[in-house]
Design an enzyme around this catalytic site. Structure first.
Site, PDB file in Angstrom:
ATOM      1  CB  SER A 159      -5.574 -21.181 -15.039  1.00 10.38           C
ATOM      2  OG  SER A 159      -4.366 -21.551 -14.398  1.00 10.38           O
ATOM      3  CG  ASP A 170      -1.902 -25.864 -19.773  1.00 12.87           C
ATOM      4  OD1 ASP A 170      -2.023 -27.002 -20.252  1.00 12.87           O
ATOM      5  OD2 ASP A 170      -2.765 -25.331 -19.044  1.00 12.87           O
ATOM      6  CE  LYS A 193      -2.783 -28.787 -17.732  1.00  8.03           C
ATOM      7  NZ  LYS A 193      -3.961 -28.426 -18.557  1.00  8.03           N
ATOM      8  CD  GLU A 197      -7.972 -27.788 -21.781  1.00  5.79           C
ATOM      9  OE1 GLU A 197      -9.016 -27.755 -22.474  1.00  5.79           O
ATOM     10  OE2 GLU A 197      -7.688 -26.909 -20.946  1.00  5.79           O
ATOM     11  CD  GLU A 219     -10.366 -28.299 -14.709  1.00  7.69           C
ATOM     12  OE1 GLU A 219      -9.358 -28.290 -15.442  1.00  7.69           O
ATOM     13  OE2 GLU A 219     -10.930 -27.253 -14.303  1.00  7.69           O
TER      14      GLU A 219
HETATM   15  O1  KIV Z   1      -4.494 -24.092 -16.570  1.00  4.82           O
HETATM   16  C1  KIV Z   1      -4.505 -24.668 -15.473  1.00  4.82           C
HETATM   17  O2  KIV Z   1      -4.200 -24.057 -14.458  1.00  4.82           O
HETATM   18  C2  KIV Z   1      -4.865 -26.075 -15.463  1.00  4.82           C
HETATM   19  C3  KIV Z   1      -5.088 -26.821 -14.209  1.00  4.82           C
HETATM   20  C4  KIV Z   1      -5.092 -28.289 -14.313  1.00  4.82           C
HETATM   21  C5  KIV Z   1      -5.009 -26.304 -12.900  1.00  4.82           C
HETATM   22  O3  KIV Z   1      -4.978 -26.642 -16.482  1.00  4.82           O
END
Ligand code: KIV
Length: 276
Positions: free
Chosen positions: A50, A88, A118, A120, A187
């Site tokens: 994000s 991420d 992290k 997805e 989410e």
């Molecule tokens: O990119 C992000 O900020 C997220 C969230 C879970 C807040 O993936």
């Protein structure tokens, strides 16, 4: 209240051990200065993709690169001592194959200094998660509303409000837990579904728009501090109006400069202090 009493940086096993013991509090950060302000209060800090939207003004997260995430991660690591740091995996850096995911994740750990990554995806990414975990890379999964799927989902839509998506989100959460993820971000997930998943999986559930039933929460820092314009998703609670405070401070500064009342003599060099 600080949760850290002179302790070392929170580790992934320590995070995971909080399941059923206490709630996990986390936020995003992408700069050293902000991360240093958040550090003592949080269990983990996420360098979210994000950042593409909040720091770079991009319309979505899709064009962010692994090099950009690594640079922001390194800045966050430099600004923190306590919170676990999770980076991420950006769109296109892990979906092609487990090997591609390993290369990207290893880069984020080695160059960025992240403690974990992290990514997805649920059932589809489970083999990749297993591949990473077996090779020493802790993974936080992310299911439900997946911003990197904006084009297939046709927007940012809450999941689990109907039987079909509820079943899919549950299958996804089970799959990533079985694959070895230490936690899963839920989410935009219906409360009942989030509660069922939290009760059924033995890994952390971190909610963002998924109710207090989750084991912990995350928000985008700019959203919760009121730095991010007027429009925020309904699941955000604003804890400050920093945009208002910044604008007031900058207005005062500009007025002072234009009026010649800043700088004062105390801000200048070579001016003798006044003697009484
Ligand atoms: O990119 C992000 O900020 C997220 C969230 C879970 C807040 O993936």
């Amino acid at each position: 209240m600080s949760i850290h009493q002179n302790v070392k940086r929170m580790t992934v096993p320590q995070l995971r051990a909080c399941k059923g013991q206490r709630k996990i509090a986390s936020l995003t950060a992408h700069s050293s200065v902000f991360a240093s302000l958040l550090d003592e209060y949080l269990d983990f800090i996420l360098i979210g993709d994000s950042t593409a939207m909040v720091a770079y003004g991009l319309p979505n997260t899709l064009s962010f690169t692994v090099e950009q995430v690594a640079a922001h991660t390194a800045a966050v690591v430099r600004g923190t001592k306590h919170a676990c740091v999770i980076a991420d995996m950006p769109f296109g850096s892990y979906q092609r194959s487990p090997e591609q995911a390993f290369e990207s994740a290893a880069f984020l750990l080695a160059q960025g200094g992240a403690d974990a990554v992290k990514l997805e995806g649920g059932e589809v990414m489970a083999p990749t998660i297993a591949f990473l975990v077996k090779r020493g890379i802790p993974v936080l999964a992310h299911v439900g509303l997946m911003p990197q799927h904006v084009n297939t989902m046709g927007g940012y839509k809450a999941q689990g409000l109907d039987d079909e998506t509820a079943a899919q989100v549950k299958r996804d959460a089970m799959a990533v837990a079985q694959a070895g993820a230490f936690g899963v971000v839920l989410e935009g997930v219906a409360e009942q579904v989030a509660a069922q998943i939290t009760a059924e999986v033995n890994i952390l559930t971190i909610g963002i728009g998924a109710s207090a039933a989750c084991d912990g929460q995350i928000l985008v820092t700019e959203d919760m501090l009121g730095l991010n314009g007027a429009q925020v998703p309904r699941f955000v609670k604003r804890y400050a109006d920093l945009a208002g405070d910044v604008k007031k401070a900058v207005e005062r500064y500009a007025d002072d400069v234009r009026a010649g009342s800043f700088p004062e003599s105390s801000h200048c060099f070579g001016v003798k202090p006044k003697t009484k």
